[in-house]
Design an enzyme around this catalytic site. Sequence first.
Site, PDB file in Angstrom:
ATOM      1  N   GLU A  49      51.374  56.510  13.623  1.00 57.94           N
ATOM      2  CA  GLU A  49      51.609  57.912  13.950  1.00 57.94           C
ATOM      3  C   GLU A  49      52.874  58.433  13.274  1.00 57.94           C
ATOM      4  O   GLU A  49      53.923  57.796  13.335  1.00 57.94           O
ATOM      5  CB  GLU A  49      51.717  58.091  15.473  1.00 57.94           C
ATOM      6  CG  GLU A  49      52.208  59.444  15.953  1.00 57.94           C
ATOM      7  CD  GLU A  49      51.373  60.602  15.440  1.00 57.94           C
ATOM      8  OE1 GLU A  49      51.975  61.559  14.928  1.00 57.94           O
ATOM      9  OE2 GLU A  49      50.121  60.546  15.533  1.00 57.94           O
ATOM     10  N   HIS A  82      35.815  73.646  24.803  1.00 59.81           N
ATOM     11  CA  HIS A  82      35.855  74.595  25.912  1.00 59.81           C
ATOM     12  C   HIS A  82      36.599  75.866  25.537  1.00 59.81           C
ATOM     13  O   HIS A  82      36.296  76.938  26.063  1.00 59.81           O
ATOM     14  CB  HIS A  82      36.450  73.953  27.175  1.00 59.81           C
ATOM     15  CG  HIS A  82      37.666  73.126  26.967  1.00 59.81           C
ATOM     16  ND1 HIS A  82      37.608  71.832  26.496  1.00 59.81           N
ATOM     17  CD2 HIS A  82      38.987  73.370  27.174  1.00 59.81           C
ATOM     18  CE1 HIS A  82      38.832  71.322  26.423  1.00 59.81           C
ATOM     19  NE2 HIS A  82      39.690  72.248  26.832  1.00 59.81           N
ATOM     20  N   HIS A 136      41.242  62.943  52.019  1.00 58.55           N
ATOM     21  CA  HIS A 136      41.803  61.594  52.007  1.00 58.55           C
ATOM     22  C   HIS A 136      40.689  60.592  52.304  1.00 58.55           C
ATOM     23  O   HIS A 136      39.859  60.834  53.180  1.00 58.55           O
ATOM     24  CB  HIS A 136      42.881  61.470  53.085  1.00 58.55           C
ATOM     25  CG  HIS A 136      43.404  60.063  53.258  1.00 58.55           C
ATOM     26  ND1 HIS A 136      44.312  59.505  52.386  1.00 58.55           N
ATOM     27  CD2 HIS A 136      43.122  59.112  54.189  1.00 58.55           C
ATOM     28  CE1 HIS A 136      44.578  58.268  52.787  1.00 58.55           C
ATOM     29  NE2 HIS A 136      43.866  58.007  53.869  1.00 58.55           N
TER      30      HIS A 136
END
Length: 481
Positions: free
Chosen positions: A218, A335, A460
């Site tokens: 990179e 999108h 939860h």
Amino acid sequence: MSNAYDVIIIGSGPGGYVTAIRAAQLGLKTAIVEREHLGGICLNWGCIPTKALLRSAEILDHANHAKSYGLTLNGTMTADVKDVVARSRGVSARLNGGVAFLMKKNKIDVIWGEAKLTKPGEVVVGKMTKPVVEPQNPVPKGVKGEGTYTAKHIIVATGARPRALPGIEPDGKLIWTYFEAMKPDFMPKSLVVMGSGAIGIEFASFYRSMGVDVTVVELMANIMPVEDVEISTFARKQLEKRGLKIITEAKVSKVEKGANSITAHVETKDGKVQTITADRLISAVGVQGNIENLGLETLGVKTDRGCIVIDGYGKTNVPGLYAIGDVAGPPMLAHKAEHEGVICIEKIAGLPNVHPMDKAKIPGCTYCNPQVASVGLTEAKAKEQGRDIRVGRYSFAANGKAIALGEDQGMIKTIFDKKTGELIGAHMVGAEVTELIQGFVVAMNLETTEEELMHTIFPHPTLSEMMKESVLDAYGRVLNA
């Protein structure tokens, strides 16, 4: 059959075909011109098939760690590259057929061939050239093709293609783009991935799961450079734990080709060069818009850095001509293209209250392992803008559902404007965060403050509970940490 339409759309990727459907819904006589395959790159060679590959990789990863779940597999779990690729191509073929069905259902004419803009309001369609890649499904017989077509409004949605670096051009054999990386006829033992954006990191993650020795190179200081530094740093550590080798602040300056291998010369910022020999190299240094051979120059269409210049509603500087999606500039996401197309066609149709797209509220997702997702400003960008901010963080290691899933490595980070309480950024790394991010996208679109989020009841046990805990942490009220 008449060749005159209200709207002609050039390109049938996510932006093009969704725009066509919305145009038909609004009562506009609509046609779409396609030269290769319905669904474009995203459906056939990008978003969808890569997710199918990554799902196979995920299953293999889980199987290889079955013991940690108290399970014993009888026999060895191995990946058959032909079957993995065949499943991926099958997923694309199914969805390609689905787009054809939607065109027929909405009475949208599909015109097969190469489109060229000859004058305002006119498109000349020539013969289909040999496609870059073979289409998944054959072109149906008895459909429209070569000819001259007219429309009051023409929308260019021709997408983008892989960018090539001079001297390191993909050759389809030793140097791959995502086309070849998506359908390998063998599994290389070693691989160099040039570029660590979403495409590069997703393929690096997939091939590592398949047992390949992967090195990522990179140019920037951090992998996934558009992401928040804290998130990309966390992701890098997890990827390296999985065995990926990552070299940042470096570039591939030269590639030597052997009979069945490459040697990459990797130059670091201090000028030192190391060589890495591998079976293949994937070039993932970005994409560029498909603006060539459309006749844009003839019409005097303004372009900038390889993309068509538009206003907030897709209008170009030429009356009656519009552009959407990748060809209209970043962020180059499916999108974004879909939403941009809907805005464009609704403005054309004269609907009230059509607003330009707010690019600050477009989510980004990377489907590597671990997943990365984000929306809005990074912490660094917020500070660059001089914003006084509050930052909240919450670790997967403190979440019951994450622990139960065996996926306790990750974090959620939220950024608020200290004065107003406005949520201005959300960043995540970990299991299923690409599914969680939409909660913060909705919140930002509703201009939600920390107060509304704190008063929202999250179920939860779920991973989504961490979203609320991150908000609470920004205000010194975290409960489960």
